[in-house]
Design an enzyme around this catalytic site. Structure first.
Site, mmCIF file in Angstrom:
data_model
loop_
_atom_site.group_PDB
_atom_site.id
_atom_site.type_symbol
_atom_site.label_atom_id
_atom_site.label_comp_id
_atom_site.label_asym_id
_atom_site.label_seq_id
_atom_site.Cartn_x
_atom_site.Cartn_y
_atom_site.Cartn_z
ATOM 1 N N ASP A 488 -0.212 -46.113 -42.932
ATOM 2 C CA ASP A 488 -0.345 -46.056 -41.479
ATOM 3 C C ASP A 488 -1.786 -46.193 -41.015
ATOM 4 O O ASP A 488 -2.036 -46.440 -39.836
ATOM 5 C CB ASP A 488 0.135 -44.682 -40.977
HETATM 6 C C1 GLC Z 1 -2.077 -40.293 -39.309
HETATM 7 C C2 GLC Z 1 -1.975 -39.817 -40.732
HETATM 8 C C3 GLC Z 1 -0.963 -40.584 -41.495
HETATM 9 C C4 GLC Z 1 0.300 -40.566 -40.727
HETATM 10 C C5 GLC Z 1 0.088 -41.083 -39.315
HETATM 11 C C6 GLC Z 1 1.375 -41.109 -38.545
HETATM 12 O O1 GLC Z 1 -2.525 -41.577 -39.263
HETATM 13 O O2 GLC Z 1 -3.188 -39.918 -41.391
HETATM 14 O O3 GLC Z 1 -0.800 -40.043 -42.779
HETATM 15 O O4 GLC Z 1 1.228 -41.375 -41.374
HETATM 16 O O5 GLC Z 1 -0.844 -40.288 -38.676
HETATM 17 O O6 GLC Z 1 1.315 -40.496 -37.325
HETATM 18 C C1 GLC Z 2 2.696 -40.407 -43.718
HETATM 19 C C2 GLC Z 2 3.803 -41.122 -42.979
HETATM 20 C C3 GLC Z 2 4.328 -42.301 -43.759
HETATM 21 C C4 GLC Z 2 3.207 -43.165 -44.212
HETATM 22 C C5 GLC Z 2 2.161 -42.368 -44.974
HETATM 23 C C6 GLC Z 2 0.964 -43.193 -45.352
HETATM 24 O O1 GLC Z 2 3.227 -39.719 -44.799
HETATM 25 O O2 GLC Z 2 4.873 -40.250 -42.691
HETATM 26 O O3 GLC Z 2 5.229 -43.042 -42.982
HETATM 27 O O4 GLC Z 2 3.732 -44.186 -45.002
HETATM 28 O O5 GLC Z 2 1.721 -41.304 -44.174
HETATM 29 O O6 GLC Z 2 0.157 -43.504 -44.273
#
Ligand code: GLC
Ligand code: GLC
Length: 814
Positions: A488
């Site tokens: 993400d």
């Molecule tokens: C932030 C977190 C990430 C998560 C994302 C979703 O970017 O670092 O891990 O998946 O929020 O809201």
């Molecule tokens: C968080 C989110 C997931 C994402 C991950 C890596 O765990 O829930 O959707 O893939 O972060 O950013």
């Protein structure tokens, strides 16, 4: 029994026993199985909610408060002789206790202690199928004289929408309403108008008094640690009008030496039919809920409901039980990892000690992955989840990134454009089909964007998911990344310069250039899965095979960096995760995903990529996400470079990705390395270093701080993470090799040299397989001989046996 610094595993009872209350962080557990949930810490902190942690929150919790874990299921004992009072669960009074213990079990928690020779122990759980939680408290007098005691309960009601409740004070301090009938307190805020649901807090004993106005219970300027009512031993009978409704019962008891008294409290949620909301006198109609309350206030009904919960879990876990040479493998596979998979399936990323319950709905990619670790336990629920997820897919094949559990509709605020999302649906459906053989699901009509007129077969949804990728290829023939892929925080089109802007939803550049090698690997995997499904339907799978090969070729040509797979190309066409980069030169995700998908297994690239992981990314606490860590903000890379080095996506040990590498190692034949990586992040194996790890030793955390962080080895964001499902898949289906397939159960282990085999019982499509795998220590390799019910079978697939039968499987390696 091996012990950690804060407790120990009781494997027989399937419990983790916390032996001191002041754990480094609240160590939590979940109550509830399907619709009604609670989180509960080892000191009874936490809250309850009905289906949606934001919109149907029953009681308040103050996240990130001091002292930690503020808000919960408060009980106080008071000794009339001395006036002394304390909390048997330690919080909120934090009094010294003898023999404190908290037993976290599967769907229940028991917390008890002793003080001044008075023992109090409470069992907390949600009965199957009900919308209430039970607290069963037993108080025992261990003195040699009569004890005159008071037991006070206390909860603080949340005015339903947990977000509004924590912000909209000008309104909310004037809306609170309660009704009290006998020993039951009804929280009825907003019931008069647009809600037909209320909460209740009932007690099995006749009460000496009650309170429902927080300020009356606590007294001015006091906290939950020393409520005036408890200190004085007298309830005030307050009835809340506005301000902060709470619920508190006062139960008086006189206990002879050795006597035990049981009191049951119920904290529940109830919905009335619109037509029968009110009694004739305009008060809340409580007649429909009354039988439920009466029933569960009875001791025998409580015990019966608890036994049924325990049996239900024995059934779930019975789907797979293993006996291996490694306790940590057995404990996680047989109990805790399976349990965590159920919790992530239920709650996605909504409510934990790290997820406030007011933010995210059900993630599309998250829920599809959670299903991978859950499907063997309750396939019918997995089926429904697949249909719900697919119904939020868009006609383009793309997907809303999240949907709301209450409405099951896609979330407009976050939208779509995370270009990996749709592919996970293919993996989930394939896993469901391999587990169940229920090919009928493919013909289910499923709408797009919840518009019934747009429905096609689920099978068509899967094709559109792949087409979505193929319609969005970049300059190198690799998939465009969109807002982000699995990571993400790799935001290659965001170019965000304004504080507070969401990295995930902001796109300041056109998304037509930046490409993801990770999505390419995922596509290869998904195309292979869909081809397998197509072939079994008698469809022409060659277009899928061709698309798969073309994508694998694009990865070979543009995704390979020389010693490892590249991660992406940015908006300027510059490689990301390449030796050319001074920071972020190598990423874990494409090494795991590409090899897992079979790329590079035949030409040595897989071996080299995995060697690079071992050399550059592996640490004693797990494999970090990238190296070298980003030390400054890279506008063109986004959020990933916003975290301090060693945290989260910036070179943290993002545990979700580690099992991809374990599976890749198995595919490359390295059983030793696969198990070694597995044990580095296995929570039970980390129990002994609990002072470093700090999170619960019975569940995976999303992250362990990487080697660039001063806190290397410290876990964070426990419970709600795709780590649960993927580790379950990695260890059970790949290391132990018990892998459901369309035509049977594969027995294809890849074990460390030192093992001499293992035993397992697996229920697969209704038949029970007793499997024994034999291997001489020192030997490596794959199954050489497979004997099913005494007859040799070629290959490694055990054919599907009729439901209800028992099959004996003997496999030998080497
Ligand atoms: C932030 C977190 C990430 C998560 C994302 C979703 O970017 O670092 O891990 O998946 O929020 O809201
Ligand atoms: C968080 C989110 C997931 C994402 C991950 C890596 O765990 O829930 O959707 O893939 O972060 O950013």
């Amino acid at each position: 029994m091996q012990r950690g610094p804060y407790g120990y595993f009781d494997d027989e009872a399937r419990e983790y026993v916390v032996t001191r209350p002041d754990t480094p962080l609240p160590w939590i557990n979940y109550l509830g199985s399907e619709d009604h949930f609670g989180i509960i810490s080892n000191t009874a902190g936490g809250y309850a909610f009905h289906r949606d942690a934001r919109l149907r929150r029953l009681v308040r919790y103050r996240y990130n408060n001091v002292p930690a874990d503020t808000g919960g299921r408060f009980l106080y004992m008071r000794d009339a002789e001395t006036g002394e009072f304390w909390s048997p669960s330690w919080q909120p009074t934090q009094s010294d206790l003898d023999g404190y213990r908290c037993r976290h079990g599967l769907g229940y928690t028991v917390i008890g202690s002793r003080r001044a020779d008075i023992e109090a122990e409470t069992l907390y759980f949600v009965p199957l199928g009900e919308t209430l939680e039970i607290w069963r408290t037993r108080v025992t007098n261990h003195r040699d004289r009569t004890a005159r005691l008071s037991l006070f309960s206390a909860v603080e009601f949340c005015l339903w929408d947990a977000s509004d409740d924590a912000t909209n004070f000008q309104r909310n301090l004037s809306t609170g309403e309660v009704e009290v009938e006998g020993s039951t307190i009804f929280h009825v805020t907003e019931y008069r108008e647009r809600r037909n649901h209320f909460a209740y807090f009932a007690c099995s004993a006749d009460v000496a008094g009650f309170d429902t106005q927080r300020e009356a219970f606590l007294g001015p300027y006091r906290g939950w640690d020393r409520p005036l009512v408890v200190e004085s031993g007298r309830s005030t009978g307050s009835v809340a009008h506005g301000w902060s409704p709470c619920g508190s019962h006062h139960v008086e008891m006189t206990l002879e030496p050795g006597e035990t008294r049981e009191v049951v409290f119920l904290l529940g949620y109830w919905e009335n039919p619109e037509a029968t909301k009110f009694d004739d006198d305009g008060s809340v109609n409580t007649a429909l809920v009354a039988p439920v309350i009466d029933r569960y206030l009875r001791s025998d009904a409580v015990q019966d409901a608890f036994d049924r919960l325990r049996d239900r879990w024995s059934g779930h876990l019975g789907a797979l039980q293993v006996r291996s040479p490694d306790t940590h493998v057995d404990r996680m596979v047989n109990i805790w990892n399976a349990y965590q998979c159920m919790v992530t399936f239920n709650l996605s990323r909504s409510a934990s000690f790290f997820e406030s319950g007011i933010g995210r709905g059900m993630g599309f990619r998250d829920s599809n992955q959670d299903l991978l670790g859950f499907v063997h336990m309750v396939p019918e629920r997995a089926r429904q989840r697949i249909l719900d997820l697919a119904a939020t897919q868009l006609p383009s094949g793309g997907a809303y990134h999240q949907y709301q559990p209450l409405t099951k509709r896609g979330n407009d605020a976050v939208g779509s454009g995370f270009n990996d999302d749709p592919l996970w649906l293919v993996l989930a459906v394939a896993a469901y089909l391999k587990e169940t053989g229920d090919s009928g699901i493919l013909d289910e009509p499923v709408p797009y964007d919840n518009d019934p007129s747009s429905a096609t077969s689920l099978y068509e949804h899967l094709h559109r998911a792949l087409r979505y990728t193929l319609d969005r290829l970049g300059p190198h023939g690799l998939p465009l990344i969109g807002r982000a892929d699995w990571n993400d925080c790799l935001n290659l089109n965001a170019f965000s310069e304004s504080p507070g802007e969401s990295f995930q939803t902001t796109e300041h550049r056109e998304g037509g250039v930046a490409e993801s090698v990770f999505i390419a690997g995922l596509f290869v995997l998904a195309a292979e899965d869909l081809a397998g499904v197509a072939e079994r339907r008698g469809d022409d799978a060659s277009p899928l095979h061709d698309a798969r090969s073309a994508m694998a070729a694009a990865v070979a040509e543009h995704g390979w960096d020389g010693e490892w797979f590249r991660r992406a190309y940015d908006h300027f066409g510059t490689p990301v995760g390449s030796a050319e980069n001074d920071e972020g030169a190598i990423f874990i995700e494409p090494q795991g995903m590409c090899v897992l998908a079979g790329i590079g297994l035949d030409d040595g690239r897989a071996e080299r990529a995995l060697a690079s992981v071992a050399d550059r990314l592996a640490t004693e606490h797990g494999i970090v996400l990238l190296q070298p860590a980003y030390t400054r903000y890279h506008l063109e890379l986004g959020e990933i470079t916003s975290y301090p080095p060693g945290y989260k996506e910036n070179a943290g040990i993002f545990c979700h990705t580690n099992p991809w590498v374990m599976i890749a190692e198995v595919r490359a034949g390295n059983g030793d390395r696969a198990l070694d990586y597995y044990l580095r992040i296995n929570p039970s194996a980390r129990e002994a270093i609990g002072a470093t790890h700090r999170c619960e030793p019975y569940v995976y955390a999303q992250m362990i701080a990487g080697s660039d962080a001063p806190t290397h080895g410290e876990a964070k964001n426990s419970w709600l993470t795709g780590t649960a499902a993927w580790n379950f898949v990695a260890v059970t289906q790949w290391i132990l090799g018990l892998r459901p397939d369309h035509d049977g159960l594969r027995v294809d282990p890849c074990l460390p040299a030192s093992w001499d085999g293992f035993e397992a019982t697996r229920v697969f499509r209704g038949a029970t397989y007793h499997i024994s795998v034999r291997k001489k220590p020192g030997v490596t390799g794959r199954v050489a001989e497979l004997v099913v019910d005494g007859a040799r079978v070629a290959g490694n697939a055990v054919p599907v046996a009729p439901a209800g039968t028992t099959v004996t499987v003997e496999a030998s390696i080497g």
